[in-house]
Write a protein that holds these residues in place. Structure first.
Motif, PDB file in Angstrom:
ATOM      1  N   LEU A  23       0.573  -1.543  -0.206  1.00 12.68           N
ATOM      2  CA  LEU A  23      -0.006  -0.128  -0.601  1.00 12.68           C
ATOM      3  C   LEU A  23       0.984   0.661  -0.174  1.00 12.68           C
ATOM      4  O   LEU A  23       0.385   2.211  -0.475  1.00 12.68           O
ATOM      5  CB  LEU A  23      -0.664   0.014   1.434  1.00 12.68           C
ATOM      6  CG  LEU A  23      -1.738   1.047   1.424  1.00 12.68           C
ATOM      7  CD1 LEU A  23      -3.050   1.021   0.369  1.00 12.68           C
ATOM      8  CD2 LEU A  23      -2.755   0.919   2.773  1.00 12.68           C
ATOM      9  N   THR A  26       2.335   1.906  -3.895  1.00 12.51           N
ATOM     10  CA  THR A  26       0.784   2.122  -4.216  1.00 12.51           C
ATOM     11  C   THR A  26       1.122   3.601  -4.368  1.00 12.51           C
ATOM     12  O   THR A  26       0.927   4.200  -5.412  1.00 12.51           O
ATOM     13  CB  THR A  26       0.051   1.046  -3.707  1.00 12.51           C
ATOM     14  OG1 THR A  26      -0.255   0.146  -4.218  1.00 12.51           O
ATOM     15  CG2 THR A  26      -1.787   1.784  -4.559  1.00 12.51           C
ATOM     16  N   PHE A  27       1.727   4.277  -3.545  1.00 13.98           N
ATOM     17  CA  PHE A  27       0.744   5.960  -3.543  1.00 13.98           C
ATOM     18  C   PHE A  27       2.283   6.686  -3.315  1.00 13.98           C
ATOM     19  O   PHE A  27       1.948   7.685  -2.821  1.00 13.98           O
ATOM     20  CB  PHE A  27      -0.731   6.123  -2.077  1.00 13.98           C
ATOM     21  CG  PHE A  27      -1.140   5.486  -2.197  1.00 13.98           C
ATOM     22  CD1 PHE A  27      -2.097   5.648  -4.098  1.00 13.98           C
ATOM     23  CD2 PHE A  27      -2.101   4.286  -2.183  1.00 13.98           C
ATOM     24  CE1 PHE A  27      -3.273   5.201  -4.189  1.00 13.98           C
ATOM     25  CE2 PHE A  27      -2.912   3.990  -2.191  1.00 13.98           C
ATOM     26  CZ  PHE A  27      -4.216   4.253  -3.270  1.00 13.98           C
ATOM     27  N   LYS A  61      -4.043   1.436 -10.076  1.00 11.73           N
ATOM     28  CA  LYS A  61      -3.599   2.540  -8.422  1.00 11.73           C
ATOM     29  C   LYS A  61      -4.440   2.093  -7.753  1.00 11.73           C
ATOM     30  O   LYS A  61      -3.968   1.430  -6.649  1.00 11.73           O
ATOM     31  CB  LYS A  61      -3.016   3.438  -8.337  1.00 11.73           C
ATOM     32  CG  LYS A  61      -2.783   4.249  -9.082  1.00 11.73           C
ATOM     33  CD  LYS A  61      -1.698   4.572  -7.755  1.00 11.73           C
ATOM     34  CE  LYS A  61      -0.092   5.489  -8.782  1.00 11.73           C
ATOM     35  NZ  LYS A  61       0.343   5.513  -7.813  1.00 11.73           N
ATOM     36  N   GLY A  62      -6.142   1.641  -7.947  1.00 12.25           N
ATOM     37  CA  GLY A  62      -7.248   1.224  -7.401  1.00 12.25           C
ATOM     38  C   GLY A  62      -6.618  -0.386  -7.214  1.00 12.25           C
ATOM     39  O   GLY A  62      -7.162  -0.904  -6.253  1.00 12.25           O
ATOM     40  N   ASN A  64      -4.435  -2.007  -7.339  1.00 10.37           N
ATOM     41  CA  ASN A  64      -3.013  -2.244  -6.144  1.00 10.37           C
ATOM     42  C   ASN A  64      -3.559  -1.942  -4.611  1.00 10.37           C
ATOM     43  O   ASN A  64      -3.184  -3.090  -3.543  1.00 10.37           O
ATOM     44  CB  ASN A  64      -1.748  -1.246  -6.489  1.00 10.37           C
ATOM     45  CG  ASN A  64      -1.177  -2.449  -7.505  1.00 10.37           C
ATOM     46  OD1 ASN A  64      -0.403  -3.588  -7.596  1.00 10.37           O
ATOM     47  ND2 ASN A  64      -0.661  -1.211  -8.819  1.00 10.37           N
ATOM     48  N   ALA A  65      -4.094  -0.780  -4.338  1.00  9.27           N
ATOM     49  CA  ALA A  65      -4.602  -0.321  -3.688  1.00  9.27           C
ATOM     50  C   ALA A  65      -5.677  -1.633  -1.981  1.00  9.27           C
ATOM     51  O   ALA A  65      -4.856  -1.623  -1.075  1.00  9.27           O
ATOM     52  CB  ALA A  65      -5.694   0.858  -2.792  1.00  9.27           C
ATOM     53  N   SER A  66      -6.524  -2.397  -3.303  1.00  9.49           N
ATOM     54  CA  SER A  66      -7.515  -3.201  -2.817  1.00  9.49           C
ATOM     55  C   SER A  66      -7.075  -4.258  -2.606  1.00  9.49           C
ATOM     56  O   SER A  66      -6.828  -4.891  -1.348  1.00  9.49           O
ATOM     57  CB  SER A  66      -9.100  -3.072  -4.033  1.00  9.49           C
ATOM     58  OG  SER A  66      -8.299  -3.532  -5.231  1.00  9.49           O
ATOM     59  N   SER A  68      -3.517  -4.759  -1.429  1.00  9.43           N
ATOM     60  CA  SER A  68      -3.132  -4.236  -0.339  1.00  9.43           C
ATOM     61  C   SER A  68      -3.546  -4.410   0.794  1.00  9.43           C
ATOM     62  O   SER A  68      -3.996  -5.121   1.678  1.00  9.43           O
ATOM     63  CB  SER A  68      -2.340  -3.083  -0.319  1.00  9.43           C
ATOM     64  OG  SER A  68      -2.060  -2.884  -1.263  1.00  9.43           O
ATOM     65  N   LEU A  69      -4.477  -4.196   0.712  1.00 14.11           N
ATOM     66  CA  LEU A  69      -6.063  -3.973   1.892  1.00 14.11           C
ATOM     67  C   LEU A  69      -6.785  -5.617   2.426  1.00 14.11           C
ATOM     68  O   LEU A  69      -6.433  -5.575   3.111  1.00 14.11           O
ATOM     69  CB  LEU A  69      -7.371  -3.117   1.811  1.00 14.11           C
ATOM     70  CG  LEU A  69      -6.841  -1.533   0.998  1.00 14.11           C
ATOM     71  CD1 LEU A  69      -8.365  -0.823   0.624  1.00 14.11           C
ATOM     72  CD2 LEU A  69      -7.013  -1.314   2.997  1.00 14.11           C
TER      73      LEU A  69
END
Length: 142
Positions: A23, A26-27, A61-62, A64-66, A68-69
């Motif tokens: 995460l 990712t950002f 990006k989304g 990768n973020a999801s 990670s979550l």
């Protein structure tokens, strides 16, 4: 904390840490960016066939973020179960199968699509979780 709980907690910690680092990457920073700047520009300017409401770049990006979550959620839930509800985790075939099944699915994805660091981390988490299962099952046997 018994040995099985420690092994389950260790497995959950590995997955949670991998998800947290993912995460962060990712950002922040460029570790997950394409090496070719023109690819990044193309991704930022291109829409997936499915919709024009996003770009390939924003979708990645989304995703990768999801992703990670999901790993962080696994770590938190199974870490919580291992430390606060040890008996429930050790007596629930459903939770044991869910945990091992999730890790094996991540391992299959890691072998097919990812690179060595997350693949090794997930493999370690699988071994730790499996050892927790074996320890749990050995305690049940007369």
């Amino acid at each position: 904390m018994n040995l099985a709980a420690l092994l389950f907690t260790s497995s959950a910690t590995v997955v949670g840490l991998l998800g947290s680092v993912h995460l962060l990457y990712t950002f922040h920073g460029s570790k997950l960016h394409p090496r070719d700047a023109t690819t990044t520009l193309a991704m930022q300017a291109t829409h997936p066939v499915l919709t024009r409401e996003t770009t390939v770049w924003r979708a990645v990006k989304g995703f990768n973020a999801s992703h990670s979550l999901g790993a962080m959620l696994f770590g938190l839930v199974f870490g919580y179960l291992a430390t606060q509800h040890t008996v429930l985790l050790q007596q629930s075939a459903f939770l044991q199968a869910l945990g091992m099944g999730t890790l094996l699915a991540y391992l299959a994805l890691a072998r097919r699509y990812w690179f060595s660091i997350p693949r090794r981390g997930i493999a370690l988490a699988c071994v730790l979780f499996a050892a927790g299962l074996l320890t749990t099952w050995a305690q049940v046997q007369p």
